[in-house]
Enzyme design. Structure first.
Site, PDB file in Angstrom:
ATOM      1  CG  ASP A   1      -2.138  -0.808   1.117  1.00 26.31           C
ATOM      2  OD1 ASP A   1      -2.425  -1.245  -0.017  1.00 26.31           O
ATOM      3  OD2 ASP A   1      -2.808  -1.029   2.138  1.00 26.31           O
TER       4      ASP A   1
ATOM      5  NE  ARG B   1      -2.246   3.377  13.223  1.00 24.15           N
ATOM      6  CZ  ARG B   1      -1.412   2.504  12.692  1.00 24.15           C
ATOM      7  NH1 ARG B   1      -0.116   2.775  12.643  1.00 24.15           N
ATOM      8  NH2 ARG B   1      -1.841   1.354  12.231  1.00 24.15           N
TER       9      ARG B   1
ATOM     10  CG  ASP C   1      -5.214   2.608  12.366  1.00 21.02           C
ATOM     11  OD1 ASP C   1      -5.314   2.921  13.568  1.00 21.02           O
ATOM     12  OD2 ASP C   1      -4.901   1.469  11.999  1.00 21.02           O
TER      13      ASP C   1
ATOM     14  CB  SER D   1      -5.225  -6.139   7.334  1.00 22.67           C
ATOM     15  OG  SER D   1      -4.836  -4.897   7.846  1.00 22.67           O
TER      16      SER D   1
END
Ligand code: ARG
Length: 410
Positions: A15, A96, A125, A177
């Site tokens: 990605d 994050r 996220d 994932s």
């Protein structure tokens, strides 16, 4: 004329590799890639940096954030016993804001106008990155290529990558994932998308199958000072060391697996598996010490605020006045959370089997039924008379009139 600069949260996976090229081609911007080390599994972050540069990034940073993550984020999360929906220790939600902070700092350093992240439009996220960035510098622009491009499947992304000359990872892609750091590991997608499917054995890497865990139990003593772990089995540790050590010990005994249906902020329920051996055992020990050291009202207030705290952090509001206010309360409660807790690990379980503290509010002579009892049992009669006064008055009144209300209670 120099191109506008962007700073990108870069993991080195497919990605974000596609993102690096896409931003250059579609947005006509330069990319500075930033990778943070927060205790995740990896095969060398220098290689990740090289890959970013090969894909066209004009610069690439690899930041070792492990100590900062442990000291400034995980100690606070531990003090808050933070478990979203009472179960999930918030691992992704905690990394994050720190990564966002670094992205903003580097954007300022290199004179970037824009921050790019590789999150999808379906998850939490994206919210956490963008909310954090907006608080830290509202003037920065944000781009989320995965939300914009029309590459729905991994195969489509691979095709795009090939067409644009990006070297795609040759190893067989994981069907899951995954996001991980020292506070745990999140696994979703693949066969897990059907909540009826039992998680396959191959999703777990931090914990052994509890059925295959050692036949002998292991005891571990964790010492806390003001709510922060400072020693394990008498050996001094930093917060990061405590987390890594507990990951190892608890993981070996198959403790820390979660299989949850979770409510995402963006609306849908999702099926999430986690393995959090270190974080869950530290939280278990910390909670136990608090029950010993905090008086009842503080504990009950704290329990309520812990839920609020976890919700705020899950929802991406790490940098918010509400969370800061709760943090001040929590910090105040930790001044006497000092002592030692003994945990027992055995085949997927973690049990508190002992606790002690110089600040313990457990008073033996009040609790014991033995010789040393100094609790005056006669006092309880008057206490109960007053405690029950309103209910007694109510009952007397209803008895005089009609009984039915009282019978309904019984
Ligand atoms: N559901 C969790 C959260 O929102 C974990 C998300 C992790 N991301 C991933 N790519 N698996 O915090």
């Amino acid at each position: 004329m120099a191109r506008e600069k962007s700073v990108m949260a870069y993991s080195g996976g497919l990605d974000t590799s596609v993102c690096v090229k896409w931003i250059q081609d579609e947005k006509d911007m330069d990319v500075v890639a930033v990778t943070g080390e927060v205790g995740q599994e990896h095969n060398g972050l220098e290689a990740v940096k090289q890959r970013a540069l090969e894909t066209g990034a004009i610069d690439a940073y690899v930041l070792d954030l492990r100590e900062e993550f442990a000291n400034d984020y995980l100690t606070v999360a531990l003090a808050a016993n933070s478990l979203y929906e009472n179960k999930y220790p918030l691992l992704s939600a905690l990394s994050r804001p720190l990564i966002s902070k670094k992205l903003v700092e580097i954007a300022h350093e290199v004179g970037a106008t824009t921050i790019v992240h590789g999150c999808t439009g379906k998850g939490n996220d994206q919210v956490r990155f963008e909310t954090s960035i907006k608080v830290l510098d509202p003037s920065l622009k944000i781009i989320a290529p995965v939300r914009e491009w029309d590459l729905k499947t991994r195969d489509q992304e691979m095709d795009w990558a090939e067409k644009h000359g990006i070297e795609v990872p040759t190893t067989k892609a994981s069907p899951y994932s995954i996001d991980d750091n020292m506070w745990g590991r999140a696994i979703e997608c693949g066969v897990l998308e059907d909540p009826w499917n039992e998680p396959p054995a191959d999703i777990w890497t931090m914990t052994v199958d509890p059925e295959k865990a050692p036949d002998e139990a292991q005891y571990v003593e964790i010492t806390f000072e003001q709510g922060v772990p400072v020693a394990i089995d008498g050996e001094k540790v930093s917060m990061a060391e405590a987390v890594f050590k507990m990951n190892e010990i608890a993981g070996k005994h198959g403790y820390g697996r979660l299989d949850l249906i979770e409510d995402r902020l963006v609306g849908m329920k999702s099926r999430e598996c986690y393995e959090c051996p270190g974080s869950l055992s530290l939280i278990t020990a910390h909670k136990a010490l608090e029950t010993l050291c905090l008086e009842r009202k503080t504990l009950s207030l704290k329990l309520n605020l812990e839920q609020e705290w976890a919700q705020l952090v899950y929802d991406g509001c790490w940098f918010s006045p509400a969370k800061a206010a709760i943090d001040a309360f929590i910090k105040n409660t930790q001044t006497c959370v000092t002592g030692t807790v003994r945990l027992k690990f055995y085949k997927g379980t973690c049990t508190v089997v002992g606790s002690k503290s110089d600040y313990s509010l457990y008073n033996y002579s009040l609790a014991t039924y033995g010789e040393e009892d100094r609790f005056d049992q006669k006092l309880s009669k008057g206490f109960i008379d007053l405690h029950g006064l309103q209910l007694t008055t109510w009952s007397e009144n209803r008895h005089e009139k009609h009984l039915s209300e009282i019978e309904e209670l019984a």
